[in-house]
Design an enzyme around this catalytic site. Structure first.
Site, PDB file in Angstrom:
ATOM      1  N   SER A  64      28.141 -36.589 -19.861  1.00 18.05           N
ATOM      2  CA  SER A  64      28.070 -35.152 -19.519  1.00 18.05           C
ATOM      3  C   SER A  64      26.663 -34.591 -19.441  1.00 18.05           C
ATOM      4  O   SER A  64      26.468 -33.494 -18.925  1.00 18.05           O
ATOM      5  CB  SER A  64      28.858 -34.341 -20.543  1.00 18.05           C
ATOM      6  OG  SER A  64      30.222 -34.413 -20.229  1.00 18.05           O
ATOM      7  N   LYS A  67      25.668 -33.388 -16.130  1.00 15.85           N
ATOM      8  CA  LYS A  67      26.158 -32.135 -15.533  1.00 15.85           C
ATOM      9  C   LYS A  67      25.031 -31.147 -15.258  1.00 15.85           C
ATOM     10  O   LYS A  67      25.016 -30.452 -14.240  1.00 15.85           O
ATOM     11  CB  LYS A  67      27.198 -31.484 -16.458  1.00 15.85           C
ATOM     12  CG  LYS A  67      28.506 -32.279 -16.542  1.00 15.85           C
ATOM     13  CD  LYS A  67      29.359 -31.789 -17.702  1.00 15.85           C
ATOM     14  CE  LYS A  67      30.715 -32.511 -17.751  1.00 15.85           C
ATOM     15  NZ  LYS A  67      31.447 -32.247 -18.988  1.00 15.85           N
ATOM     16  N   TYR A 189      31.946 -37.857  -9.532  1.00 17.91           N
ATOM     17  CA  TYR A 189      31.717 -37.370 -10.889  1.00 17.91           C
ATOM     18  C   TYR A 189      31.759 -38.511 -11.911  1.00 17.91           C
ATOM     19  O   TYR A 189      30.889 -38.643 -12.764  1.00 17.91           O
ATOM     20  CB  TYR A 189      32.749 -36.288 -11.227  1.00 17.91           C
ATOM     21  CG  TYR A 189      32.770 -35.918 -12.689  1.00 17.91           C
ATOM     22  CD1 TYR A 189      31.732 -35.172 -13.251  1.00 17.91           C
ATOM     23  CD2 TYR A 189      33.821 -36.328 -13.525  1.00 17.91           C
ATOM     24  CE1 TYR A 189      31.737 -34.857 -14.607  1.00 17.91           C
ATOM     25  CE2 TYR A 189      33.838 -36.011 -14.872  1.00 17.91           C
ATOM     26  CZ  TYR A 189      32.794 -35.274 -15.411  1.00 17.91           C
ATOM     27  OH  TYR A 189      32.794 -34.964 -16.747  1.00 17.91           O
ATOM     28  N   TYR A 241      29.340 -27.146 -25.177  1.00 21.51           N
ATOM     29  CA  TYR A 241      30.777 -26.804 -25.145  1.00 21.51           C
ATOM     30  C   TYR A 241      31.107 -25.727 -26.179  1.00 21.51           C
ATOM     31  O   TYR A 241      30.387 -24.745 -26.301  1.00 21.51           O
ATOM     32  CB  TYR A 241      31.654 -28.046 -25.377  1.00 21.51           C
ATOM     33  CG  TYR A 241      31.173 -29.276 -24.677  1.00 21.51           C
ATOM     34  CD1 TYR A 241      31.154 -29.309 -23.277  1.00 21.51           C
ATOM     35  CD2 TYR A 241      30.725 -30.378 -25.382  1.00 21.51           C
ATOM     36  CE1 TYR A 241      30.701 -30.441 -22.620  1.00 21.51           C
ATOM     37  CE2 TYR A 241      30.277 -31.506 -24.717  1.00 21.51           C
ATOM     38  CZ  TYR A 241      30.267 -31.527 -23.348  1.00 21.51           C
ATOM     39  OH  TYR A 241      29.824 -32.630 -22.715  1.00 21.51           O
ATOM     40  N   VAL A 259      29.278 -37.801 -24.090  1.00 22.52           N
ATOM     41  CA  VAL A 259      30.045 -38.658 -25.005  1.00 22.52           C
ATOM     42  C   VAL A 259      29.467 -40.076 -25.136  1.00 22.52           C
ATOM     43  O   VAL A 259      29.910 -40.857 -25.969  1.00 22.52           O
ATOM     44  CB  VAL A 259      31.554 -38.748 -24.635  1.00 22.52           C
ATOM     45  CG1 VAL A 259      32.231 -37.419 -24.840  1.00 22.52           C
ATOM     46  CG2 VAL A 259      31.739 -39.260 -23.207  1.00 22.52           C
TER      47      VAL A 259
HETATM   48  N1  GLN Z   1      32.850 -38.648 -18.136  1.00 28.42           N
HETATM   49  C1  GLN Z   1      33.216 -37.838 -19.257  1.00 28.42           C
HETATM   50  C2  GLN Z   1      34.442 -36.986 -18.944  1.00 28.42           C
HETATM   51  O1  GLN Z   1      34.488 -36.225 -18.026  1.00 28.42           O
HETATM   52  C3  GLN Z   1      32.082 -37.012 -19.684  1.00 28.42           C
HETATM   53  C4  GLN Z   1      32.438 -36.159 -20.851  1.00 28.42           C
HETATM   54  C5  GLN Z   1      31.325 -35.883 -21.787  1.00 28.42           C
HETATM   55  O2  GLN Z   1      30.334 -36.576 -21.832  1.00 28.42           O
HETATM   56  N2  GLN Z   1      31.511 -34.864 -22.578  1.00 28.42           N
HETATM   57  O3  GLN Z   1      35.411 -37.080 -19.646  1.00 28.42           O
END
Ligand code: GLN
Length: 607
Positions: A64, A67, A189, A241, A259
């Site tokens: 993430s 993003k 993505y 988040y 993550v």
């Molecule tokens: N690829 C992961 C997802 O969309 C990324 C989530 C994350 O890093 N918080 O579930």
């Protein structure tokens, strides 16, 4: 010797080495292969210096954290308006993979949760999955300063299990937020999340944002400057988040976690920081990441809202021309006039970074001195940085000065300001590189206003020199016989540093500079320490004390001097001691006058 910053972050790493709280992400099966012990901390300064400790070369998937960077890319590609119409900037307060869209518009709340991020990936232009992903990989590589690769295993693992993200994408399609093909957007993505980075690279990616969108190592612009602010804003409100509020309070930096265990934080203008540790809390944030960031922020006082009051130091000092003049020696009468009327010139020295609060202070000083001041000199020699808004404010200041009929001179040798701005020109602001020139210019104005100054071609007769004050007309004619006249071209060296003192000079026409060379090998002209105008006597000190010449004297313009040789001076001493005594007394008086001015200058500089 160990670098202090390196040592501090090594200590920090040591302190948290044993912290093994949290879980590996397991909803993407491949991520469970990570080693729970992996732990790295990296810092990259906005001028490109890196510090790293621990597992900072270990590759892991960006997840993430990507993003924030893809959001920046689509802002660059489509502009704020179009991006805004599809992705909001409000914190959702929900988990990263929540299926939550604005009930009215169907827009995802922001680009840091999956719904917004999938929309962003769908907006990266190109034909076909590979081309669009390649665009992202390329741009991320520019941020990281290395060709980044994808972890195919992780990608396939997520693609095989990513039903929830596909559901979100279909919902987005339903609200016409996401264009067709929907599947392609989700795959772009997933691929973007599977890009492999190291902790060091993540810190550098953060440093690019700290550095206004330019990679401080490669020098490449990787994000348009105007979009940096927006990316950082959304990172600071939504990047962690449903932990974002707590994060702002505890850490106070725009940041983004993933993550894979990476967290990147940005202190604008200063550093990018990354922590890598794959053990996550229940919100999907790296546990050690959160703790190390909180500690780093406390240790180095990185919290963005904990800002020192700098405006006080921005005004270095304020002085009047009557207290501190230029280095130009003039005839006593002229110095007296400058001293008497020099309060009309206010010099304001600024230093450091010139932002709103500094400019506001400047307006107060200008206002406070308005009654007595006809010219302001703003000395920007020590100003390092300003921004467009502050520069606009300065234009407003200039306009307000101009309407009152006062003049504004700006000394800005490093061109911190954009001086060719037509609006500055309209305010008749005069720029110069040299504070000496500005001071001299104002002195000349005062002299021209209050006494008739000699024109360039006029020769000052020898009997008007201060050094011959109090001489009777009989004595003056005796002196005349002892004088000779010499002409010098512009740029001629009149006196050479280190030579024998055989002459004193009376500058009758033109202008000369006294320059000091440092060291033997210095063949350059050296630094100008003083300048003399017509009516001034020079070279007299060495003639009296017999020491070698201590500086060079250069003719700045075609110049004419009366000269009195040391031999003739000695003859006067023997044959006409009364004349000799008067000359020596005059020289002494002139030196006393100079000393007084220097003392005043020194005391005003010290205060
Ligand atoms: N690829 C992961 C997802 O969309 C990324 C989530 C994350 O890093 N918080 O579930």
């Amino acid at each position: 010797m160990v670098n202090t910053i390196s040592r501090i972050i090594a200590d920090l790493h040591q302190d948290f080495q044993g912290c093994l709280d949290g879980q590996l992400a397991d909803y993407i099966p491949e991520l469970t292969k990570a080693d729970s012990n992996w732990f790295g901390i990296s810092l990259f300064t906005a001028d490109g210096h890196g510090y790293s400790v621990g597992d900072t070369s270990q590759l892991f998937t960006i997840q993430s954290v990507s993003k924030a960077f893809t959001y920046g890319m689509i802002l660059d590609e489509h502009g704020v308006e179009k991006v805004n119409s599809r992705i909001g900037v409000e914190p959702s307060g929900e988990a990263f993979n929540s299926i939550s869209l604005d009930p009215e518009t169907g827009r995802p709340f922001n680009a840091m949760i999956n719904a917004g991020a999938i929309t962003a990936s769908g907006m990266v232009g190109g034909s076909g999955l590979e081309q669009r992903f390649e665009k992202i990989r390329k741009r991320f590589s520019e941020f990281a300063g290395r060709e980044l690769k994808i972890d195919d295993e992780v990608y396939r693992s997520e693609s095989a299990t990513g039903f929830r993200n596909r559901a979100i994408a279909n919902l987005l399609r339903n609200f016409e937020i996401l264009d067709d093909p929907v599947d392609e957007a989700v795959e772009v993505y997933f691929k973007q999340c599977s890009i492999l980075v190291t902790c060091q690279e993540l810190a550098l990616m953060g440093a690019c944002l700290a550095n206004g969108g330019v990679n401080p190592v490669t020098g490449d612009r990787v994000l348009k400057a105007k979009n940096v602010e927006r990316v950082l804003s959304v990172m600071s409100t939504c990047g962690m988040y449903d932990y974002s509020g707590e994060w702002v309070v505890n850490v106070g930096l725009p940041a983004k976690s993933g993550v894979g265990g990476g967290v990147v934080g940005v202190l604008p203008g200063q550093i990018g920081v990354a922590v890598f540790s794959p053990l996550l809390d229940e919100k999907g944030n790296s546990v050690r990441g959160l703790r190390v960031f909180a500690e780093l922020s406390r240790l180095f006082n990185l919290h963005l809202f904990n800002y020192p009051a700098i405006s006080e130091y921005v005004i270095r000092r304020v002085y009047k021309l009557s207290e501190v003049g230029s280095q130009r020696q003039r005839i006593k009468k002229h110095h007296d006039v400058i001293h008497e009327h020099g309060d009309k010139v206010t010099v304001i020295e600024l230093q450091g970074d010139l932002f709103f609060a500094a400019l506001e202070r400047l307006t107060r000083i200008i206002e406070r001195n308005a009654e007595t001041t006809s010219t302001y000199i703003l000395d920007f020699r020590r100003v390092v940085l300003t921004d467009a808004a502050t520069e606009d404010l300065l234009v407003n200041v200039s306009a307000d000065v101009e309407v009152t009929g006062k003049q504004l001179l700006i000394v800005d040798p490093a061109s911190v300001l954009e001086r060719s701005r037509p609006d500055l020109e309209a305010c008749k602001v005069v720029f110069t590189d040299d504070v000496e020139l500005a001071l001299e210019f104002c002195e000349d104005q005062i002299i021209a206003e209050h006494v008739a100054a000699p024109t360039v071609s006029d020769l000052i007769p020898f009997h008007d020199f201060d050094v011959f004050n109090f001489l009777t007309s009989r004595e003056l004619s005796e002196i005349e016989g002892a004088l000779e006249m010499e002409h010098f071209q512009a740029d001629a060296c009149i006196i050479e540093q280190g030579s024998q003192p055989d002459m004193l000079y009376l500058l009758s026409r033109g202008s000369v500079s006294i320059c000091l060379r440092q060291g033997e090998s210095d063949s350059e002209k050296g630094a100008r320490v003083a300048a003399f105008g017509p009516g001034v006597c020079f070279g007299e000190i060495a003639v009296i004390d017999g020491k070698l010449r201590s500086a060079d004297v250069w003719a700045d313009d075609p110049s004419t001097c009366y000269t009195l040789s040391a031999a003739n001076l000695e003859k006067l001493e023997q044959g006409s001691p009364a004349i000799y005594a008067k000359i020596i007394k005059n020289i002494l008086l002139l030196q006393i006058d100079r000393l007084r001015r220097f003392n005043q200058e020194v005391s005003s500089l010290r205060s």
